[in-house]
Design a protein around this motif. Sequence first.
Motif, PDB file in Angstrom:
ATOM      1  N   UNK A 179       0.792  -1.233   0.000  1.00 29.40           N
ATOM      2  CA  UNK A 179       0.000   0.000   0.000  1.00 29.40           C
ATOM      3  C   UNK A 179       0.821   1.279   0.000  1.00 29.40           C
ATOM      4  N   UNK A 180       2.121   1.194  -0.198  1.00 31.83           N
ATOM      5  CA  UNK A 180       2.924   2.414  -0.090  1.00 31.83           C
ATOM      6  C   UNK A 180       3.095   3.131  -1.425  1.00 31.83           C
ATOM      7  N   UNK A 181       3.599   2.411  -2.440  1.00 31.14           N
ATOM      8  CA  UNK A 181       3.750   3.034  -3.757  1.00 31.14           C
ATOM      9  C   UNK A 181       3.853   1.959  -4.828  1.00 31.14           C
ATOM     10  N   UNK A 182       2.968   2.048  -5.804  1.00 35.39           N
ATOM     11  CA  UNK A 182       2.966   1.146  -6.955  1.00 35.39           C
ATOM     12  C   UNK A 182       3.798   1.784  -8.062  1.00 35.39           C
ATOM     13  N   UNK A 183       4.833   1.081  -8.523  1.00 37.78           N
ATOM     14  CA  UNK A 183       5.694   1.647  -9.566  1.00 37.78           C
ATOM     15  C   UNK A 183       5.413   1.086 -10.959  1.00 37.78           C
ATOM     16  N   UNK A 184       4.632  -0.004 -11.032  1.00 34.24           N
ATOM     17  CA  UNK A 184       4.467  -0.652 -12.340  1.00 34.24           C
ATOM     18  C   UNK A 184       3.018  -0.743 -12.800  1.00 34.24           C
ATOM     19  N   UNK A 185       2.088  -0.081 -12.105  1.00 34.05           N
ATOM     20  CA  UNK A 185       0.721   0.001 -12.587  1.00 34.05           C
ATOM     21  C   UNK A 185      -0.124  -1.234 -12.396  1.00 34.05           C
ATOM     22  N   UNK A 186       0.241  -2.108 -11.429  1.00 39.90           N
ATOM     23  CA  UNK A 186      -0.608  -3.280 -11.194  1.00 39.90           C
ATOM     24  C   UNK A 186      -1.526  -3.095  -9.993  1.00 39.90           C
ATOM     25  N   UNK A 187      -1.524  -1.898  -9.409  1.00 38.21           N
ATOM     26  CA  UNK A 187      -2.410  -1.614  -8.290  1.00 38.21           C
ATOM     27  C   UNK A 187      -1.889  -2.053  -6.942  1.00 38.21           C
ATOM     28  N   UNK A 188      -0.670  -2.614  -6.908  1.00 30.30           N
ATOM     29  CA  UNK A 188      -0.062  -3.097  -5.661  1.00 30.30           C
ATOM     30  C   UNK A 188       1.297  -2.442  -5.489  1.00 30.30           C
ATOM     31  N   UNK A 189       1.586  -1.994  -4.289  1.00 27.06           N
ATOM     32  CA  UNK A 189       2.870  -1.377  -4.008  1.00 27.06           C
ATOM     33  C   UNK A 189       4.013  -2.359  -4.148  1.00 27.06           C
ATOM     34  N   UNK A 190       5.238  -1.818  -4.314  1.00 29.75           N
ATOM     35  CA  UNK A 190       6.390  -2.679  -4.559  1.00 29.75           C
ATOM     36  C   UNK A 190       7.676  -2.009  -4.072  1.00 29.75           C
TER      37      UNK A 190
ATOM     38  N   UNK B  21      10.513  -1.018  -5.831  1.00 31.29           N
ATOM     39  CA  UNK B  21      10.905   0.209  -6.533  1.00 31.29           C
ATOM     40  C   UNK B  21      10.056   1.413  -6.116  1.00 31.29           C
ATOM     41  N   UNK B  22       8.786   1.159  -5.785  1.00 29.80           N
ATOM     42  CA  UNK B  22       7.944   2.255  -5.307  1.00 29.80           C
ATOM     43  C   UNK B  22       8.455   2.827  -3.999  1.00 29.80           C
ATOM     44  N   UNK B  23       8.867   1.958  -3.072  1.00 32.54           N
ATOM     45  CA  UNK B  23       9.436   2.457  -1.811  1.00 32.54           C
ATOM     46  C   UNK B  23      10.679   3.283  -2.095  1.00 32.54           C
ATOM     47  N   UNK B  24      11.534   2.803  -2.987  1.00 34.89           N
ATOM     48  CA  UNK B  24      12.753   3.551  -3.336  1.00 34.89           C
ATOM     49  C   UNK B  24      12.401   4.931  -3.874  1.00 34.89           C
ATOM     50  N   UNK B  25      11.349   5.024  -4.670  1.00 34.90           N
ATOM     51  CA  UNK B  25      10.930   6.320  -5.219  1.00 34.90           C
ATOM     52  C   UNK B  25      10.552   7.310  -4.127  1.00 34.90           C
ATOM     53  N   UNK B  26      10.119   6.823  -2.979  1.00 34.35           N
ATOM     54  CA  UNK B  26       9.606   7.699  -1.923  1.00 34.35           C
ATOM     55  C   UNK B  26      10.601   7.917  -0.778  1.00 34.35           C
TER      56      UNK B  26
ATOM     57  N   UNK C 140      12.349 -18.001   2.490  1.00 34.66           N
ATOM     58  CA  UNK C 140      12.829 -16.950   3.386  1.00 34.66           C
ATOM     59  C   UNK C 140      14.016 -16.173   2.817  1.00 34.66           C
ATOM     60  N   UNK C 141      14.517 -16.579   1.663  1.00 31.59           N
ATOM     61  CA  UNK C 141      15.661 -15.872   1.087  1.00 31.59           C
ATOM     62  C   UNK C 141      15.355 -15.378  -0.327  1.00 31.59           C
ATOM     63  N   UNK C 142      14.117 -15.048  -0.568  1.00 29.72           N
ATOM     64  CA  UNK C 142      13.734 -14.535  -1.879  1.00 29.72           C
ATOM     65  C   UNK C 142      12.798 -13.349  -1.756  1.00 29.72           C
ATOM     66  N   UNK C 143      12.400 -12.817  -2.891  1.00 28.10           N
ATOM     67  CA  UNK C 143      11.480 -11.679  -2.966  1.00 28.10           C
ATOM     68  C   UNK C 143      10.252 -12.108  -3.766  1.00 28.10           C
ATOM     69  N   UNK C 144       9.075 -11.826  -3.240  1.00 32.69           N
ATOM     70  CA  UNK C 144       7.831 -12.067  -3.965  1.00 32.69           C
ATOM     71  C   UNK C 144       7.840 -11.249  -5.262  1.00 32.69           C
ATOM     72  N   UNK C 145       7.663 -11.899  -6.435  1.00 27.24           N
ATOM     73  CA  UNK C 145       7.703 -11.160  -7.710  1.00 27.24           C
ATOM     74  C   UNK C 145       6.765  -9.958  -7.755  1.00 27.24           C
ATOM     75  N   UNK C 146       5.653 -10.031  -7.051  1.00 27.04           N
ATOM     76  CA  UNK C 146       4.745  -8.885  -6.994  1.00 27.04           C
ATOM     77  C   UNK C 146       5.456  -7.622  -6.501  1.00 27.04           C
ATOM     78  N   UNK C 147       6.454  -7.817  -5.616  1.00 25.82           N
ATOM     79  CA  UNK C 147       7.159  -6.684  -5.025  1.00 25.82           C
ATOM     80  C   UNK C 147       8.452  -6.330  -5.756  1.00 25.82           C
ATOM     81  N   UNK C 148       8.938  -7.252  -6.619  1.00 27.98           N
ATOM     82  CA  UNK C 148      10.165  -6.958  -7.349  1.00 27.98           C
ATOM     83  C   UNK C 148      11.137  -8.116  -7.301  1.00 27.98           C
ATOM     84  N   UNK C 149      12.418  -7.788  -7.259  1.00 27.08           N
ATOM     85  CA  UNK C 149      13.489  -8.780  -7.321  1.00 27.08           C
ATOM     86  C   UNK C 149      14.505  -8.516  -6.215  1.00 27.08           C
ATOM     87  N   UNK C 150      15.433  -9.460  -6.053  1.00 29.11           N
ATOM     88  CA  UNK C 150      16.527  -9.223  -5.105  1.00 29.11           C
ATOM     89  C   UNK C 150      17.353  -8.016  -5.519  1.00 29.11           C
ATOM     90  N   UNK C 151      17.499  -7.810  -6.830  1.00 28.82           N
ATOM     91  CA  UNK C 151      18.206  -6.619  -7.297  1.00 28.82           C
ATOM     92  C   UNK C 151      17.477  -5.354  -6.843  1.00 28.82           C
TER      93      UNK C 151
END
Length: 563
Positions: free
Chosen positions: A35-46, A48-53, A85-96
């Motif tokens: 719920x913080x910031x959606x960067x890719x237009x899918x309606x869900x925060x991620x 990269x959106x946090x980085x933008x803010x 426990x050592x990965x990132x949900x694709x909805x939120x982005x990548x380890x990069x």
Amino acid sequence: MSEAKPSLDVVTGPEASAPVAWWQHAVVYQIYPRSFQDSNGDGVGDLPGITQRLDYLRWLGVDAIWISPIYPSPMADFGYDVTDYTGIEPMFGTLHDFDHLVEEAHRRHLKVILDYVPNHTSIEHPWFQESRSSRDHPKRDWYLWKDPGVETSNVETSDVETSRPDGGPPTNWVSNFGGHAWSLDPQTGQYYYHAYLPEQPDLNWRNPAVQEAMFDALRFWLDRGVDGFRVDALRQMIKDDQWRDNPPSDEGPTSQNPYDALKPLYTTDRPEVMDLVRKMRRILDEYGARTGMPRVLIGELYLRIERLVAYYGEDGEGCQLPFNFHLISTPWKAPVIADLIQRYEAALPPHGWPNWVLGNHDQHRLATRLGAAQTRIAAMLLLTLRGTPTLYYGDEIGMPDVPIPEGRVQDPWEKRVPGRGLGRDPERTPMQWDNTKGAGFTTEVPWLPLADDFEQRNVAVQRKDHDSILSLYHRLIQLRRRTSALHRGAYDWVKSQGHVLAYQRSAEDQAYLIVLNLGDQPAAWNVEGTGKVAVGTHRQREGEGFSGTVTLAPNEGVVVRMG
């Protein structure tokens, strides 16, 4: 008005000249990533959106961001059901994306705290899939499996076994989300335990192999530069090894929440939990010693004060910050809050650093609980009490709960216990950044609805308004940052009278008086000496001097530099 007898005389904090770890003077800001910031237009925060803010967060003045779970997950409980426990949900982005976020946060002198979910995994985690494959699998003991039918009695003091001839659940333990906490696995004929959803089986933390695997997950994120962890459901990590039934609670079935019908004596806050806390803390301390930058361990602990403070550890090797949620549940009355401060401070061990929380992703919003007028008082209280404060995203602009239409309900708690008002969607709605479509959060339909007033209540509007609640948060945080009396000093006294709560904090040659009117009628407070208002909930009072008496309008608070 004459001064009331102090409910707290003197509370000593660390000497102002003593070294202080970053988490002791920090303001922590919780981000619910969906719920913080959606960067890719899918309606869900991620991510990269946090980085933008991040620049906004730096302007606001916070020192650390705590990010709710971002691990791969089927999202049965929105990330608190983990498959890796050592990965990132694709909805939120990548380890990069995560590494870039940490790099950019650190470049702005912001710490990054991750949510750690050790009590349970997803039912889809490979560990559980292996565990349920057969009773003989090496990972069978990684989870809590029991035969149906014969277990111990529900009489707390009895060792007598009671037959359950219907072959039902092994104990009477109930889920936090309603219903039995045991689910039958037809393939192996045993029940597995889940403190939350059936899709969230609990790990067996008595198993050394589980401990090592989960501690390796901590090391994975520490190696990537994480500055600490907030440990979810910490008090539930160990269960009774005799599998005794929980006794009835005092509340019984009268509570809105079915979970409250039993006292969770054998499923939470077991003595062995502290052994696990010490092990986690040692790992963090090793990284801190290696890098010269302390890591912080925060525990989610809904416990009475006397049990809460036990998680600091007798030897100071427990949680640095066992989360103190008592302001959330305490009646909003001056004498009650004064008493809470007294009891909490008196209960702290010598090495214990206090902390305060007024809102999070599991609690109704401040503006809904207290009303819009008192949200400014709440901000002033939170940011001037001794200890580390944690803010919840959106509270700084006064976001209220948002009503969720029946067809858009997402929270599994509400779906499992409908009509009880237990759903947490209303306090998890998207951050309101501006008055454009999607409130600047997204260009598409957001995963939860926006508030009706987002065009007026948003960051862009409030940053331009020096009288807004956002501007108040900004001024309070800046004052706290530059004032040793507020970010590390002691209480000289804490008092209450009528609807007024007052306390004075000092360090070195500084003294600051905080006077808060929790009522809707004018009030006055008498105090010896003179002073000048440094920050007020009503900005026009700032710079005003006084001598002897502080007068307050309804719902008004002031922070006064004495002398």
